[in-house]
Scaffold this motif. Structure first.
Motif, PDB file in Angstrom:
ATOM      1  N   GLY A 175       2.219  50.084   2.426  1.00 38.50           N
ATOM      2  CA  GLY A 175       2.487  48.706   2.828  1.00 38.50           C
ATOM      3  C   GLY A 175       2.732  47.763   1.671  1.00 38.50           C
ATOM      4  N   ILE A 176       2.338  48.144   0.469  1.00 41.49           N
ATOM      5  CA  ILE A 176       2.641  47.340  -0.713  1.00 41.49           C
ATOM      6  C   ILE A 176       3.516  48.212  -1.609  1.00 41.49           C
ATOM      7  CG2 ILE A 176       1.748  46.145  -2.733  1.00 41.49           C
ATOM      8  CD1 ILE A 176      -0.804  45.583  -1.191  1.00 41.49           C
ATOM      9  N   SER A 177       4.745  47.751  -1.846  1.00 44.11           N
ATOM     10  CA  SER A 177       5.638  48.546  -2.696  1.00 44.11           C
ATOM     11  C   SER A 177       5.805  47.849  -4.032  1.00 44.11           C
ATOM     12  CB  SER A 177       6.988  48.758  -2.015  1.00 44.11           C
ATOM     13  OG  SER A 177       7.640  47.533  -1.815  1.00 44.11           O
ATOM     14  N   MET A 178       6.005  48.665  -5.044  1.00 44.06           N
ATOM     15  CA  MET A 178       6.225  48.140  -6.388  1.00 44.06           C
ATOM     16  C   MET A 178       6.872  49.217  -7.245  1.00 44.06           C
ATOM     17  SD  MET A 178       2.263  48.176  -7.812  1.00 44.06           S
ATOM     18  CE  MET A 178       2.588  47.245  -9.257  1.00 44.06           C
ATOM     19  N   LEU A 179       7.471  48.800  -8.337  1.00 43.68           N
ATOM     20  CA  LEU A 179       8.024  49.747  -9.289  1.00 43.68           C
ATOM     21  C   LEU A 179       6.882  50.359 -10.094  1.00 43.68           C
ATOM     22  CD1 LEU A 179      11.112  47.750 -10.606  1.00 43.68           C
ATOM     23  CD2 LEU A 179      11.110  49.660  -8.993  1.00 43.68           C
ATOM     24  N   VAL A 180       6.968  51.679 -10.327  1.00 45.23           N
ATOM     25  CA  VAL A 180       5.989  52.402 -11.147  1.00 45.23           C
ATOM     26  C   VAL A 180       6.760  53.344 -12.074  1.00 45.23           C
ATOM     27  CG1 VAL A 180       4.199  52.287  -9.352  1.00 45.23           C
ATOM     28  CG2 VAL A 180       5.678  54.307  -9.506  1.00 45.23           C
ATOM     29  N   PRO A 181       6.140  53.817 -13.167  1.00 42.91           N
ATOM     30  CA  PRO A 181       6.833  54.774 -14.044  1.00 42.91           C
ATOM     31  C   PRO A 181       7.235  56.036 -13.274  1.00 42.91           C
ATOM     32  CG  PRO A 181       4.905  53.894 -15.141  1.00 42.91           C
ATOM     33  CD  PRO A 181       4.836  53.426 -13.712  1.00 42.91           C
TER      34      PRO A 181
END
Length: 191
Positions: free
Chosen positions: A77-83
């Protein structure tokens, strides 16, 4: 390679164990040229080690590569950029308890785990950063803390809606990119 007697100086075959003139036991001694080559190789090897240590120190001091490739990751439900290649595993959580709120901590066990150690999502109102960090500065709505013990760790947090997103790591640029990419979808994490 010929062997020379250390007692009388006689030249002997390289397979001889005893001097043909005086009978002294022969021992192999490196020629000056062989020893010089060996010393030269040792010096070059030492220089390469010193250069490698200096490069590692620069990488650690500057927080690692600032050009870490990122990909989108959905934390339920929470998206974000990650390595790219990260493997975030839930290691600790406290479900939402009444009006108090809750939290979930994910540790990175994959790629770039040195640069980005963990991510935490919290709905606890008024929560404060860990006691071992001190505020370094703010950039927009991101608070950047440094480790008070002098280690090269950073702690960053950003409030997005009712969620506080925190990251612990060593690469400031990547951590800021991650926090700026947060997108809260429905339904969000159960915290």
């Amino acid at each position: 390679m010929a062997k020379y007697c250390t007692n009388c100086g006689t030249k002997n075959d390289d397979s001889a164990k005893f001097c043909s003139k005086c009978g002294n036991k022969l021992e192999f001694h490196e020629s000056t040229e062989t020893k010089s080559n060996s010393d030269f190789k040792k010096i070059i090897g030492l220089l390469l080690v010193i250069i490698a240590v200096l490069i590692m120190g620069i990488v650690i001091f500057t927080g690692g590569s600032s050009n870490i490739p990122l990909e989108n990751h959905n934390f339920a439900g929470i998206s974000m950029l990650v390595p790219q290649g990260s493997n975030f595993v839930e290691t600790s959580s406290l479900p939402n308890y009444g009006n108090i709120g809750g939290f979930i901590i994910f540790e990175n066990g994959g790629e770039y785990s040195y640069e980005i150690c963990s991510v935490m999502f919290s709905t606890i109102a008024g929560g404060s950063p860990p006691p071992q960090v001190t505020l370094d500065r703010t950039e927009g709505d991101i608070s950047i803390y440094k480790d008070a013990s002098g280690e090269n760790l950073k702690y960053m947090e950003r409030q997005v809606g009712s969620y506080k997103i925190s990251i612990i790591g060593r690469n400031e640029n990547t951590m800021i990119d991650m926090l700026n990419s947060v997108n809260i979808n429905n339904p969000p994490l159960n915290i």
